[in-house]
Design a protein around this motif. Structure first.
Motif, PDB file in Angstrom:
ATOM      1  N   UNK A   1       0.777  -8.663  10.238  1.00 23.26           N
ATOM      2  CA  UNK A   1       0.790  -7.205  10.082  1.00 23.26           C
ATOM      3  C   UNK A   1       0.874  -6.499  11.436  1.00 23.26           C
ATOM      4  N   UNK A   2       1.503  -5.317  11.433  1.00 26.90           N
ATOM      5  CA  UNK A   2       1.541  -4.540  12.678  1.00 26.90           C
ATOM      6  C   UNK A   2       0.176  -3.938  12.996  1.00 26.90           C
ATOM      7  N   UNK A   3      -0.680  -3.879  12.003  1.00 26.83           N
ATOM      8  CA  UNK A   3      -2.039  -3.375  12.242  1.00 26.83           C
ATOM      9  C   UNK A   3      -2.918  -4.540  12.711  1.00 26.83           C
ATOM     10  N   UNK A   4      -3.369  -4.438  13.973  1.00 27.21           N
ATOM     11  CA  UNK A   4      -4.108  -5.559  14.564  1.00 27.21           C
ATOM     12  C   UNK A   4      -5.382  -5.900  13.796  1.00 27.21           C
TER      13      UNK A   4
ATOM     14  N   UNK B   1       5.526   0.798   6.442  1.00 26.10           N
ATOM     15  CA  UNK B   1       4.787   0.939   7.700  1.00 26.10           C
ATOM     16  C   UNK B   1       4.624  -0.395   8.428  1.00 26.10           C
ATOM     17  N   UNK B   2       5.065  -1.480   7.805  1.00 25.52           N
ATOM     18  CA  UNK B   2       4.938  -2.800   8.444  1.00 25.52           C
ATOM     19  C   UNK B   2       3.526  -3.364   8.357  1.00 25.52           C
ATOM     20  N   UNK B   3       2.722  -2.761   7.518  1.00 20.47           N
ATOM     21  CA  UNK B   3       1.328  -3.215   7.404  1.00 20.47           C
ATOM     22  C   UNK B   3       1.240  -4.449   6.502  1.00 20.47           C
ATOM     23  N   UNK B   4       1.923  -4.370   5.364  1.00 20.11           N
ATOM     24  CA  UNK B   4       1.883  -5.500   4.428  1.00 20.11           C
ATOM     25  C   UNK B   4       3.207  -5.592   3.692  1.00 20.11           C
ATOM     26  N   UNK B   5       3.777  -6.781   3.588  1.00 19.16           N
ATOM     27  CA  UNK B   5       5.040  -6.896   2.846  1.00 19.16           C
ATOM     28  C   UNK B   5       4.805  -6.634   1.353  1.00 19.16           C
ATOM     29  N   UNK B   6       5.876  -6.320   0.653  1.00 22.89           N
ATOM     30  CA  UNK B   6       5.765  -6.061  -0.787  1.00 22.89           C
ATOM     31  C   UNK B   6       5.200  -7.294  -1.511  1.00 22.89           C
ATOM     32  N   UNK B   7       4.322  -7.077  -2.474  1.00 18.27           N
ATOM     33  CA  UNK B   7       3.814  -8.212  -3.264  1.00 18.27           C
ATOM     34  C   UNK B   7       4.951  -9.025  -3.898  1.00 18.27           C
ATOM     35  N   UNK B   8       6.014  -8.341  -4.307  1.00 18.93           N
ATOM     36  CA  UNK B   8       7.112  -9.052  -4.980  1.00 18.93           C
ATOM     37  C   UNK B   8       7.782 -10.064  -4.046  1.00 18.93           C
TER      38      UNK B   8
END
Lengths: 246, 327
Positions: A112-115, A180-187
């Motif tokens: 994730x982009x969020x550290x 936002x690059x925080x988490x990829x799509x669940x799919x």
């Protein structure tokens, strides 16, 4: 972001609680130890996710306030986590299906982009890897064990099958997190999950159910009847003695 | 956790000159502080007594999961839940070490467990009392593990090597358990009126059963002389009980709680606390199966075992298939 963190933390809180219900009642002493260990890991992960959720929310709620002072409709866990223990076969199958999803999810989140999220995920994925190794191994051995153990595992798989679809269904919040690059799509996990699942089911001589209907709602706060009973137990002391510190 | 010595060997200690050569050589080794190892010669009475003691100790750890497990799902914070889980996990681990130590004496774990489930084997009477409020999780750690430590620290010096080594490891974990229990008690006694009431209630109910953990008075357990000579038992029941009361009374005062024994006070002449006997009639009723939770504890263990049969059988069948495939 707060809502996303609840989704992560509520999964581990609710499943960790379910697993802890086995304490002292497992089929063999080694399983008592293993289940306590898994529950302990999941509760530890909950403290990280909900702790961060409280910080992000900025309303003075800590992980305990979020765990013990919210009602059912505010919980954001996958429905599979709250499904009752039933027999040991259900418990193991639930764990395996969750672990398979969880390991992939945490692996993705560690990028994730969020550290803060990447940090928590990197720590938790090591535990999830071990949980998956253990649950996969047991599914194979019990699926390919006796006629009875095979039948128990097949029954559990069929019963829990409708709760898999929810893991991979995207909603508006998922889209925002992905953008936002925080988490990829669940799919995006769907193909990997089913490939790994098929391999394990084949080794376990278990049949993949053909029904693709998915029970939904946990991630937006519409739960099964079981969660309310779990919270009534789990939150009892905090609710009955709101002024106390423990 | 610890299983109290209720009935010992029933054997009278023979003087050295009446022993056979083997018995004498064995006793000389014990007197010299040597450890006896699984393959060494040992008298039948020594072996039988150890099997009983170690397996009772193991059963106590296993059944001991239940009164604390009773509160895991209601632990009031995530941290308390995690600590309690870790503690109960330790207890189950102690059960494993102890069953393994017993197996070195030529018995099987399956047989030992069958004896527990049928009610033939005993476990510590303390676990036949209920845990009724959250402060019980404090009191169990503080008093029950505290009492267990008194016995177990002494048992690190026991003559049987595997048992002694298991005790060394177990004692390290037990002292953490006792500390976390005391920590809960401190939180409760410095908390709200309701929390203080829970703490006092827990002490009132668990004080006497904790004293009973050391077993009946020495005057009524005359048979322990042989166990002492063999260093299976290191201190007498009354010595252990006195040590426990001496270490616990100042803690009760520190917590601002009242011990449910109006006679308990420091005796300036002896430097030890005087205290009353627990109700021994109640103790023997609990041993006979009439404690508040005997039936429920055994029922829970039996259900777990019976409902888990398919799981154990499944794993065995898989292992057998793999073995055949490899041949």
């Amino acid at each position: 972001m707060f809502e996303f963190l609840l989704r992560m933390g509520d999964n581990t809180l609710v499943l960790g609680h379910r697993v802890s219900e086995w304490c002292g009642h497992a089929p063999v002493l080694e399983e008592d130890i293993a289940l306590a260990n898994i529950s302990l890991d999941l509760i530890g992960q909950t403290r990280l996710w909900l702790g961060l959720a409280g910080e992000v929310e900025g309303q003075g709620r800590d992980a305990d306030a979020l765990a013990f002072r919210r009602d059912v409709w505010d919980f954001r866990n996958l429905l599979i986590c709250e499904r009752p223990n039933r027999d040991f076969g259900h418990t193991l199958m639930r764990q395996f299906l969750f672990d398979l999803w969880h390991f992939e999810r945490l692996s993705d989140l560690s990028l994730s982009v969020d550290d803060r999220i990447a940090g928590i995920a990197a720590k938790c994925v090591k535990e999830a890897d071990y949980h998956l190794e253990r649950s996969k191994d047991l599914i194979v051995r019990l699926g390919d064990g006796t006629v009875e153990s095979h039948s128990k595992m097949q029954t559990a798989l069929t019963a829990l099958w409708p709760y898999i679809g929810e893991m991979f269904t995207d909603d508006a919040l998922d889209a925002k997190m992905a953008d936002a690059g925080i988490a990829p799509l669940p799919s995006s996990q769907h193909v990997r999950f089913h490939k790994a699942l098929n391999e394990t089911l084949a080794a376990a001589t278990l049949m993949r159910p053909t029904n693709d209907f998915a029970q939904m709602g946990g991630r937006s706060g519409t739960h099964t009847e079981d969660l309310g009973h779990m919270l009534a137990t789990m939150q009892f002391l905090q609710r009955a003695y709101p002024d106390a510190r423990w | 956790m610890y299983a109290q010595e209720v009935k010992s060997t029933g054997l009278v200690v023979k003087p050295l000159d009446e022993m056979s050569d083997e018995e004498r050589a064995f006793q000389v080794r014990i007197d010299a502080g040597e450890k006896i190892e699984p393959k060494d010669w040992m008298p039948d009475g020594y072996r039988k007594n150890l099997v009983r003691q170690i397996s009772q100790h193991g059963h106590s750890e296993v059944v001991g999961q239940l009164p604390e497990g009773n509160w895991i799902t209601r632990a009031p914070t995530l941290e308390r839940k995690a600590i309690l889980l870790a503690k109960v996990q330790d207890e189950a681990g102690h059960g494993l070490y102890l069953y393994s130590a017993a197996e070195t004496l030529g018995v099987s774990r399956a047989d030992l467990i069958d004896d527990l489930l049928s009610g033939k084997a005993k476990y510590s009477s303390i676990f036949n009392y209920p845990t009724l409020n959250w402060a019980d999780m404090g009191a169990v750690g503080w008093l029950v593990d505290g009492a267990a430590i008194v016995n177990q620290v002494a048992l690190q010096r026991t003559s049987y090597g595997p048992y002694s080594r298991a005790m060394v490891r177990i004692c390290k974990e037990e002292s953490f358990h006792a500390r976390q229990g005391f920590d809960i008690m401190m939180k409760m006694t410095s908390g709200t009126a309701a929390q203080k009431a829970m703490a006092q209630d827990a002490l009132n109910r668990l004080w006497w059963p904790a004293l009973m953990m050391f077993g009946p008075p020495d005057a009524d357990s005359v048979h322990s002389a042989q166990s002492m000579a063999w260093k299976i038992k290191i201190m007498t029941n009354d010595e252990g009980r006195q040590k426990f009361v001496d270490q616990t009374m100042p803690q009760i005062e520190y917590l601002g709680l009242e011990v449910p024994d109006s006679t308990a006070k420091l005796n300036p002449e002896t430097g030890h606390y005087d205290f009353s006997d627990p109700d021994w009639a109640e103790f023997f009723e609990v041993l006979k199966g009439n404690g508040p939770c005997n039936v429920d504890r055994l029922r829970a263990r039996n259900i777990a075992h019976d409902k888990g049969a398919w799981f154990r059988d499944g794993l065995m069948a898989y292992a057998e298939k793999r073995k055949i495939a490899a041949e």
